[in-house]
Design a protein around this motif. Structure first.
Motif, PDB file in Angstrom:
ATOM      1  N   TYR A  68     103.039  30.654  73.400  1.00 31.39           N
ATOM      2  CA  TYR A  68     102.408  31.678  72.567  1.00 31.39           C
ATOM      3  C   TYR A  68     101.023  31.217  72.114  1.00 31.39           C
ATOM      4  O   TYR A  68     100.074  31.999  72.057  1.00 31.39           O
ATOM      5  N   VAL A  69     100.932  29.938  71.763  1.00 31.08           N
ATOM      6  CA  VAL A  69      99.672  29.407  71.239  1.00 31.08           C
ATOM      7  C   VAL A  69      98.611  29.392  72.343  1.00 31.08           C
ATOM      8  O   VAL A  69      97.484  29.877  72.147  1.00 31.08           O
ATOM      9  N   PHE A  70      98.968  28.884  73.510  1.00 25.56           N
ATOM     10  CA  PHE A  70      98.002  28.840  74.624  1.00 25.56           C
ATOM     11  C   PHE A  70      97.559  30.250  75.015  1.00 25.56           C
ATOM     12  O   PHE A  70      96.369  30.513  75.186  1.00 25.56           O
ATOM     13  N   GLU A  71      98.519  31.126  75.192  1.00 25.81           N
ATOM     14  CA  GLU A  71      98.129  32.452  75.685  1.00 25.81           C
ATOM     15  C   GLU A  71      97.256  33.169  74.664  1.00 25.81           C
ATOM     16  O   GLU A  71      96.278  33.813  75.020  1.00 25.81           O
ATOM     17  N   ASP A  72      97.605  33.033  73.380  1.00 25.54           N
ATOM     18  CA  ASP A  72      96.823  33.739  72.372  1.00 25.54           C
ATOM     19  C   ASP A  72      95.430  33.134  72.204  1.00 25.54           C
ATOM     20  O   ASP A  72      94.445  33.851  72.108  1.00 25.54           O
ATOM     21  N   MET A  73      95.338  31.806  72.203  1.00 26.80           N
ATOM     22  CA  MET A  73      94.031  31.180  71.970  1.00 26.80           C
ATOM     23  C   MET A  73      93.176  31.121  73.235  1.00 26.80           C
ATOM     24  O   MET A  73      91.978  31.325  73.181  1.00 26.80           O
ATOM     25  N   VAL A  74      93.789  30.772  74.355  1.00 24.22           N
ATOM     26  CA  VAL A  74      93.014  30.448  75.563  1.00 24.22           C
ATOM     27  C   VAL A  74      92.957  31.627  76.536  1.00 24.22           C
ATOM     28  O   VAL A  74      92.095  31.677  77.402  1.00 24.22           O
ATOM     29  N   ARG A  75      93.872  32.564  76.399  1.00 22.64           N
ATOM     30  CA  ARG A  75      93.931  33.737  77.282  1.00 22.64           C
ATOM     31  C   ARG A  75      94.092  33.348  78.750  1.00 22.64           C
ATOM     32  O   ARG A  75      93.498  33.961  79.636  1.00 22.64           O
ATOM     33  N   VAL A  76      94.879  32.307  79.018  1.00 22.05           N
ATOM     34  CA  VAL A  76      95.302  32.035  80.400  1.00 22.05           C
ATOM     35  C   VAL A  76      96.815  32.237  80.451  1.00 22.05           C
ATOM     36  O   VAL A  76      97.512  31.977  79.472  1.00 22.05           O
TER      37      VAL A  76
END
Ligand code: F6R
Length: 364
Positions: A68-76
């Protein structure tokens, strides 16, 4: 060597503020994240257009939160995979992906095999590992060492907490390099991370309240943990802690899935623990808790200070300090570790060495 604690698990729960602080300090200098020791350059990061997170057990639960953190912050796009599934399913691998293998011991057989599979396919691998010089640490292209120190108790606590920190730091830095967050947001995230050790300490200081609740619940036959989004990832770990050391059947459910089957198991007195750390999902999960209550469930709520209207629904509430919702796992997991611990102690079980389990799973 238990430093005055009755069990290693309790000692290790208490070591979390320091373990988190040490892990943070190893990569954050003067408010900036520095991944040079890990060997990831900005160019490497720019190249990554997908992330696989591969692990077993609690380390997999870190991956679930990190997704959740990666997708929300980094958009990958991120895929989180159980190592024992990933390695046998002939995965389609994107050459520009980064594979993150999370492992405390660095020796888990399936995680190591998954790492090798990625390497054979020329995928860059990054290990988040606690044991220095372990197989995964030696074989991964890049290593992010968590500084939890030796973990003796079979049930992981401080290693899990430091793995989360490693994931947050990577996500924040990737987001900065890829330009998906502003300089201000970057600084604010790092500042917030630096408050976590103290907030974890405050939750530990309140442990007697959990102990009291645990003593009342020691005879429970089933426990259901429900939450949405990151709270679902927290539920997975809370549920594992409960079953592995307390031998109480427990399940974690994405709260919205309850009515697709599980709610038929809720009866008079069934313990349901609602985790509500995500403001955007709060009302949704409350309404699922209300549905459980109307079927007779006994409800515990775990939420942030300020959400006092939870008491209209929950029979017992544990409050935690506020943090950025991305990092809430680091706080919410603490009461759930304590709950599993105290139920195990109340039942007179072998907390540090639960039956049938080994600290490091080197068989497939
Ligand atoms: C649960 C627990 C296990 C480990 C899993 C992976 O408390 O400790 O689920 O998380 O066996 O182990 P590592 O991280 O050593 O690969």
């Amino acid at each position: 060597e238990k430093a005055g604690f009755e069990h290693f698990m309790m000692k290790e729960i208490h070591e979390q503020p320091k373990a988190v602080q040490d892990t943070l300090s190893s990569v954050v200098k003067d408010g900036q994240i520095d991944l040079s020791e890990i060997g990831l350059t900005d160019e490497n990061i720019q190249d990554i257009d997908q992330i696989y997170i591969i692990a077993c057990g609690s380390a997999y639960h870190v991956g679930m939160a990190a997704q959740y953190v990666f997708e929300d912050m980094v958009r990958v796009p991120v895929r989180v995979e159980l190592a024992s599934e990933f390695r046998y399913r002939n995965p389609i691998l994107n050459p520009k992906a980064l594979a993150i293998i999370i492992s405390q011991s660095g020796e888990t057989a399936d995680s190591l095999a998954a790492l090798r599979l990625c390497k054979e396919n020329n995928i860059r691998t990054l290990g988040i590992v606690n044991v220095v010089g372990s197989s995964i640490a030696r074989e991964a292209d890049n290593v992010f060492y968590t500084l939890a120190g030796p973990e003796i108790s079979v049930a992981t606590t401080k290693a899990y907490s430091t793995q989360l920190i490693a994931a947050y730091v990577l996500a924040i830095q990737f987001a900065k390099v890829k330009g998906t967050i502003s300089e201000e947001q970057y600084a604010a995230y790092i500042k917030e991370l630096e408050t976590l050790p103290d907030k974890i300490q405050r939750i530990i200081d309140d442990k007697e309240r959990i102990q009291w609740f645990a003593s009342k619940q020691a005879n429970a036959k089933d426990v259901f943990f429900i939450g949405r989004g990151i709270d679902y990832a927290i539920c997975l770990e809370g549920s594992l802690k409960m079953k592995e050391i307390s031998y109480i059947h427990s399940e974690a459910y994405a709260a919205g899935e309850l009515k697709h089957g599980t709610i038929s198991l809720i009866e008079d007195g069934t313990l349901v623990i609602g985790v509500l750390t995500q403001p955007a999902l709060y009302e949704k999960t409350v309404s699922n808790m209300v549905e459980c209550r109307s079927r007779g469930a006994y409800l515990m709520g775990l939420t942030t200070f300020g959400n006092y209207n939870i008491e209209d629904t929950a029979d017992f509430t544990v409050y935690m300090p506020k943090t950025d919702p991305h990092f809430a796992t680091s706080l919410a997991v603490i009461p759930l570790q304590l709950l599993g611990y105290y139920v195990s102690v109340a039942k007179g079980l072998d907390v540090d060495k639960p039956r049938n389990l080994a600290k490091s799973v080197t068989v497939e």
